[in-house]
Design a protein around this motif. Structure first.
Motif, PDB file in Angstrom:
ATOM      1  N   ALA A  72     -16.544 -22.128  23.978  1.00  0.00           N
ATOM      2  CA  ALA A  72     -16.278 -20.717  23.698  1.00  0.00           C
ATOM      3  C   ALA A  72     -17.493 -19.862  24.010  1.00  0.00           C
ATOM      4  N   TYR A  76     -17.324 -17.149  26.971  1.00  0.00           N
ATOM      5  CA  TYR A  76     -17.322 -15.749  26.542  1.00  0.00           C
ATOM      6  C   TYR A  76     -18.595 -15.023  26.958  1.00  0.00           C
ATOM      7  N   LEU A 160      -8.559 -12.890  24.204  1.00  0.00           N
ATOM      8  CA  LEU A 160      -9.466 -12.964  23.056  1.00  0.00           C
ATOM      9  C   LEU A 160     -10.759 -12.202  23.335  1.00  0.00           C
ATOM     10  N   PHE A 164     -12.145  -9.309  20.946  1.00  0.00           N
ATOM     11  CA  PHE A 164     -13.203  -9.776  20.054  1.00  0.00           C
ATOM     12  C   PHE A 164     -14.218  -8.693  19.661  1.00  0.00           C
ATOM     13  N   TRP A 168     -13.465  -8.716  15.738  1.00  0.00           N
ATOM     14  CA  TRP A 168     -14.008 -10.055  15.569  1.00  0.00           C
ATOM     15  C   TRP A 168     -13.828 -10.571  14.152  1.00  0.00           C
ATOM     16  N   MET A 171     -10.257 -11.746  13.483  1.00  0.00           N
ATOM     17  CA  MET A 171     -10.054 -12.975  14.232  1.00  0.00           C
ATOM     18  C   MET A 171     -10.734 -14.145  13.536  1.00  0.00           C
ATOM     19  N   LEU A 172     -11.919 -13.915  13.002  1.00  0.00           N
ATOM     20  CA  LEU A 172     -12.637 -14.975  12.292  1.00  0.00           C
ATOM     21  C   LEU A 172     -11.908 -15.367  11.017  1.00  0.00           C
ATOM     22  N   ALA A 175      -8.780 -17.297  11.974  1.00  0.00           N
ATOM     23  CA  ALA A 175      -9.097 -18.661  12.394  1.00  0.00           C
ATOM     24  C   ALA A 175      -9.413 -19.536  11.195  1.00  0.00           C
ATOM     25  N   ALA A 197      -9.224 -23.543  15.972  1.00  0.00           N
ATOM     26  CA  ALA A 197      -9.440 -22.122  16.231  1.00  0.00           C
ATOM     27  C   ALA A 197     -10.779 -21.632  15.667  1.00  0.00           C
ATOM     28  N   ILE A 201     -13.662 -19.584  17.773  1.00  0.00           N
ATOM     29  CA  ILE A 201     -14.017 -18.196  17.468  1.00  0.00           C
ATOM     30  C   ILE A 201     -15.487 -18.104  17.055  1.00  0.00           C
TER      31      ILE A 201
END
Length: 204
Positions: A72, A76, A160, A164, A168, A171-172, A175, A197, A201
């Motif tokens: 990731a 990213y 994503l 993000f 973020w 999403m965190l 996850a 996940a 993340i």
């Protein structure tokens, strides 16, 4: 003419140009320290799956989440640096990195089953071919259980990456919630992207 030495060098040049046009260029993102960490994680996974020594390495299971954190981060990073690759280049790069070796492994595993006198149902073979084996077992090659989740994250990464910077923290939290649910529910969630996940993340 047939004896012209240049006629023998023309084919490799044509093939080389064709391959360079088809295969996307490397992202150019390299972190030597992370390469060493990835190598160590790879060694841990090998020891964890080795039949004769795995009982001594049961505490090495975090190696797989470590791979997801590193993947990731590296994937990213160009987006965070403002150098996001074109979507076509991104997906081609992922495909060239995974699919050739995976196809070789898939054919080899089918060959092992065949030479061992076992018949693999077509449905099972296709599920393993299209990275769906962790949702619908059996898994023909046990250590590949995490590849479907990895492929799903690769497919979702451009989306994503777009979300993000602004979202973020939801999403965190999402996850982390999926991680808890996967532990509570067990399989098949514990073998798929809900279980992995959070490290993905966190890597972003």
């Amino acid at each position: 003419s047939p004896m012209n030495p240049d006629s023998h060098s023309a084919k490799p040049n044509i093939m080389s140009r064709w391959f360079n046009q088809l295969a996307p260029p490397s992202s150019g993102v390299r972190f030597p320290a992370l390469d060493g960490l990835r190598g160590l994680a790879c060694l841990c996974v090998m020891c964890f799956h080795a039949p004769l020594v795995n009982k001594y390495f049961l505490l090495l299971w975090p190696a797989v989440p470590t791979f997801f954190v590193l993947s990731a981060f590296l994937l990213y990073y160009p987006y965070a640096a403002g150098k996001a690759p074109k979507m076509r280049e991104y997906y081609l790069r992922r495909a060239f990195r995974i699919l050739p070796l995976y196809m070789i492994m898939w054919f080899a595993i089918l060959g092992v089953y065949w030479f061992g006198g076992h018949t693999v149902p077509l449905r099972t073979a296709l599920l393993n071919l299209f990275f769906l084996q962790s949702w619908k077992p059996p898994i023909l090659n046990g250590p590949t259980w995490s590849l479907p989740a990895e492929m799903q994250f690769y497919l979702l990464l451009p989306l994503l990456a777009l979300c993000f910077p602004r979202w973020w923290w939801p999403m965190l939290l999402g996850a982390a919630g999926m991680q808890f649910i996967s532990f509570w529910v067990g399989e098949p969630l514990s073998r798929n992207w809900p279980h992995l996940a959070l490290p993905f993340i966190l890597g972003m």
